[in-house]
Structures are given as C-alpha cells and as structure tokens.
Design a protein around this motif. Structure first.
Motif, PDB file in Angstrom:
ATOM      1  N   PRO A 287       0.696  -1.289   0.217  1.00 17.40           N
ATOM      2  CA  PRO A 287       0.012  -0.029  -0.108  1.00 17.40           C
ATOM      3  C   PRO A 287       0.986   1.297  -0.119  1.00 17.40           C
ATOM      4  O   PRO A 287       0.450   2.292  -0.545  1.00 17.40           O
ATOM      5  CB  PRO A 287      -0.853  -0.182   1.229  1.00 17.40           C
ATOM      6  N   THR A 288       1.948   1.284   0.639  1.00 20.76           N
ATOM      7  CA  THR A 288       2.706   2.513   0.675  1.00 20.76           C
ATOM      8  C   THR A 288       3.537   2.585  -0.623  1.00 20.76           C
ATOM      9  O   THR A 288       4.281   3.894  -0.791  1.00 20.76           O
ATOM     10  CB  THR A 288       3.714   2.696   1.915  1.00 20.76           C
ATOM     11  N   VAL A 289       3.694   1.830  -1.313  1.00 19.56           N
ATOM     12  CA  VAL A 289       4.635   2.014  -2.479  1.00 19.56           C
ATOM     13  C   VAL A 289       3.759   2.668  -3.682  1.00 19.56           C
ATOM     14  O   VAL A 289       2.835   2.070  -4.194  1.00 19.56           O
ATOM     15  CB  VAL A 289       4.949   0.450  -3.044  1.00 19.56           C
ATOM     16  N   ALA A 290       4.192   3.691  -3.979  1.00 16.59           N
ATOM     17  CA  ALA A 290       3.390   4.542  -5.074  1.00 16.59           C
ATOM     18  C   ALA A 290       4.098   4.236  -6.326  1.00 16.59           C
ATOM     19  O   ALA A 290       3.266   4.351  -7.639  1.00 16.59           O
ATOM     20  CB  ALA A 290       3.809   6.016  -4.842  1.00 16.59           C
ATOM     21  N   SER A 291       5.471   4.061  -6.438  1.00 19.36           N
ATOM     22  CA  SER A 291       5.834   3.636  -7.960  1.00 19.36           C
ATOM     23  C   SER A 291       7.250   2.495  -7.624  1.00 19.36           C
ATOM     24  O   SER A 291       7.746   2.499  -6.441  1.00 19.36           O
ATOM     25  CB  SER A 291       6.491   5.048  -8.273  1.00 19.36           C
ATOM     26  N   VAL A 292       7.482   2.118  -8.706  1.00 19.64           N
ATOM     27  CA  VAL A 292       8.737   1.103  -8.759  1.00 19.64           C
ATOM     28  C   VAL A 292       9.500   1.601  -9.839  1.00 19.64           C
ATOM     29  O   VAL A 292       9.169   1.772 -10.738  1.00 19.64           O
ATOM     30  CB  VAL A 292       8.226  -0.268  -8.771  1.00 19.64           C
ATOM     31  N   LEU A 293      10.993   1.512  -9.507  1.00 21.01           N
ATOM     32  CA  LEU A 293      11.880   1.986 -10.408  1.00 21.01           C
ATOM     33  C   LEU A 293      12.482   0.703 -11.226  1.00 21.01           C
ATOM     34  O   LEU A 293      12.756  -0.240 -10.840  1.00 21.01           O
ATOM     35  CB  LEU A 293      13.071   2.631  -9.799  1.00 21.01           C
ATOM     36  N   ILE A 294      12.339   0.915 -12.544  1.00 20.45           N
ATOM     37  CA  ILE A 294      12.849  -0.100 -13.366  1.00 20.45           C
ATOM     38  C   ILE A 294      14.037   0.442 -14.258  1.00 20.45           C
ATOM     39  O   ILE A 294      13.948   1.568 -14.448  1.00 20.45           O
ATOM     40  CB  ILE A 294      11.984  -0.785 -14.400  1.00 20.45           C
ATOM     41  N   GLY A 295      15.055  -0.194 -14.376  1.00 23.17           N
ATOM     42  CA  GLY A 295      16.325   0.131 -15.644  1.00 23.17           C
ATOM     43  C   GLY A 295      15.766  -0.553 -16.895  1.00 23.17           C
ATOM     44  O   GLY A 295      15.031  -1.527 -17.221  1.00 23.17           O
ATOM     45  N   ALA A 296      16.361   0.075 -17.831  1.00 19.02           N
ATOM     46  CA  ALA A 296      16.355  -0.510 -19.175  1.00 19.02           C
ATOM     47  C   ALA A 296      17.573  -0.380 -19.995  1.00 19.02           C
ATOM     48  O   ALA A 296      18.150   0.754 -20.076  1.00 19.02           O
ATOM     49  CB  ALA A 296      15.124  -0.058 -19.901  1.00 19.02           C
ATOM     50  N   SER A 297      18.135  -1.243 -20.838  1.00 15.38           N
ATOM     51  CA  SER A 297      19.078  -0.944 -21.615  1.00 15.38           C
ATOM     52  C   SER A 297      18.564  -1.090 -23.115  1.00 15.38           C
ATOM     53  O   SER A 297      19.600  -0.531 -23.954  1.00 15.38           O
ATOM     54  CB  SER A 297      20.121  -2.562 -21.397  1.00 15.38           C
TER      55      SER A 297
END
Length: 332
Positions: A287-297
């Motif tokens: 519930p507290t996670v607003a966004s998730v960071l991804i990386g991309a090549s």
C-alpha cells in the motif's frame, strides 16, 4: 523533432505519494545503469522517449550515476534539452546526494556543505533551475540528522527542489528525520528503499513508519539485479552480469535462488505474466509503494516491463503461494 505520443497518459497508472499532492507513475525509469558515457547515447535517447511516450513521467537520477559519475545527469540533460524541454512541466525529475563524488572531506555523506554543493552541480549538469525531488541518498553516521534535514529544507526554500526524500534510511532514522521535517514544515514526502521478493526488509517496520507519517515509497532493485527475470531460469549465461564479476550480483547469489526462481516463474505463467512482470506487480501490491523503479538497456526491455500493469491484482492464495516459495529460500 520529437513529438510525444498524444495517447501517452491513457494506459499508465498514477499513484499518490503518501498524503502529498504529488502523483507518480506506477513504473518510473531509473538511470542508475545504461545512461553513462560508456553507453550509447542514441539508445539512451530512444529509451527516454519511449518511456515518456508510454506515460512514464518520472526520471530518477543521482549525482554519481554513470559511469563516469555525473555523466548520467549530463546525458539526461542533453536529452531534456533536445527532446523533452517543451514537456518540462509534465515531468518529475529527481536526483540525490550522499555517495562519493569528489576528493576531500566534503565530497560525500550528509553535511550541509556537500548536499548544497552537490545539488548545485546536479542542476548545472542537467541544465535545470530545479528538480522535483531531491534525496539524501544515504544516512550519514557522523552528521546530525538535523544538519542534513536543514540542508534539504534550504534547497526547497531556495526553489531548487519542490519536494525532498530519503533513500536507504532505516525505519528509526526515517521516523526521526520525519519529525524534524514536520517541525520545519518541509515537504518531505518519499522514501526510496531497496525492495524485492528476496529483500523484504521494509516490511519489518519501515512500511509502518511510512504509513504513520503519511509518506510514500518508490522502490529500487525490484527485479533483484535480474534474478527475478527469465535471465537465469536455465543457469548463468556467459554474458550475464552475474558471470562478469558484478559487485552487486554473484554466481553464488544466482545459484542459491535457481529453484525458487523457477517455482515463482511457474506461478507467473499461471497469472499470464512473465516472472519480471509478476515481480514488479508484487512490489506495487504494497500500500505505501507509489512507484517502482526499473532500468532498461533497450526499448523492448522497457516495453516488456510495462506489461506488468496489465495484471496488478493478487488473490490471497497467490500471495500465500509466493510467501511459501520464498520461505524455502530463507531456510537454505
């Protein structure tokens, strides 16, 4: 001339960050890897354009991202100037200060001297007057939290950042600095912790602090350096990060998780997802996670990860299955 996709906001989900007025895309793009001077600028530009075309409005940087340190901000600044400047008010751009940047006693950690200087340098590298979020990248064991907090508060009052955050702070440190910010009336809204199926430390107190303080989280390393993808389902490829001697991922790490990863992958298939898609969705169930960071090549990798948004719902039985599978790793 770059023109953004007119349908860019139609498929993205935007979540409020804690009790603040800010919303972030459920998936944000982190520029820790693949955006340094050692990487192809044309590919970087394609990835950033594709991200924005798909509704990713948040680009996360730090002073030391590269390599070389600082080069990710320089390269992003160039992309911003050439492509995204007309859309600046649609973007959330963040940076951080905390890790080593220059020699001498003022080039890292959390002193007022370092934080103010580092923010100034980041703004110059990116060609910006302000960033939207500026973080203390790690707690400083030798500098009072009050000093670090006052430095971040000063950046807000000078108009150099709109919001402030912390990263890699413990639950106790987060609660302590939140109290200071509350007294200062600083717009402290977000914590950026590591979080994935193999590293659930935020569940042991931090998520409670975030909820109590009205803060949101944006999680990094959701795919556990690639272990929660199809990259290692059949062993360790010769061209993989684990095989190359990465300080963040070793062959021993991967070998210890192969059986668990394959079981998780079986469950993901039943959900109609890849393992990576399920792992990203699992982060967002919090519930507290607003966004998730991804990386991309590459652009295709970015687009594959965005498919996680097609199924963000977990049944209680699925969550129990995941916990049972992960418990086997804890016993090993």
């Amino acid at each position: 001339m770059y023109l953004a996709n007119e349908q860019r906001y139609e498929k993205m989900l935007y979540n409020r960050v804690g009790k603040s007025g800010l919303k972030l895309p459920a998936i944000s793009l982190g520029l820790w890897h693949n955006f340094g001077d050692v990487d192809n600028f044309g590919t970087q530009r394609e990835i950033v354009q594709a991200a924005f075309d798909n509704g990713i409005t948040h680009f996360d940087l730090a002073n030391n991202y590269g390599p070389a340190a600082g080069s990710a901000e320089i390269n992003f600044g160039r992309i911003l100037k050439e492509d995204l400047l007309p859309y600046r008010d649609e973007l959330i751009i963040s940076s951080k200060a905390g890790y080593y940047m220059w020699p001498g006693p003022y080039g890292e950690w959390g002193s007022r001297k370092y934080i103010i200087a580092s923010c100034e340098q980041s703004l110059k590298r990116m060609g910006l007057d302000y960033v939207d979020i500026f973080y203390s990248h790690r707690p400083d064991p030798d500098t009072p939290l009050e000093e670090t907090a006052l430095a971040l508060d000063q950046l807000v009052r000078q108009g150099k950042t709109l919001y402030v955050g912390v990263s890699n702070y413990s639950a106790e440190q987060t609660a302590e600095i939140a109290k200071i910010f509350r007294e200062l009336k600083t717009p402290f809204i977000i914590h950026q912790p590591r979080y994935n199926m193999f590293d659930r430390w935020i569940e042991d107190g931090l998520t409670d602090v975030l909820a109590d303080e009205g803060l949101g989280a944006i999680t990094f390393s959701p795919l556990a350096q690639g272990m929660l993808t199809n990259r290692y389902l059949n062993g360790i490829p010769n061209d993989s990060r684990a095989h190359s001697g990465s300080p963040f991922l070793t062959e021993e790490n991967v070998q210890a998780t192969l059986d668990v990863v394959n079981q998780l992958n079986t469950l993901a298939k039943k959900r109609g997802q890849t393992l990576a898609e399920m792992a990203l969705a699992w982060n967002l169930r919090q519930p507290t996670v607003a966004s998730v960071l991804i990386g991309a090549s590459r652009v295709s990798q970015l687009e594959d990860n965005l498919k996680a948004l097609n199924n963000l719902t977990f049944s209680p039985d699925e969550l129990d299955q995941i916990d049972n599978i992960l418990s086997k790793l804890a016993k090993n």
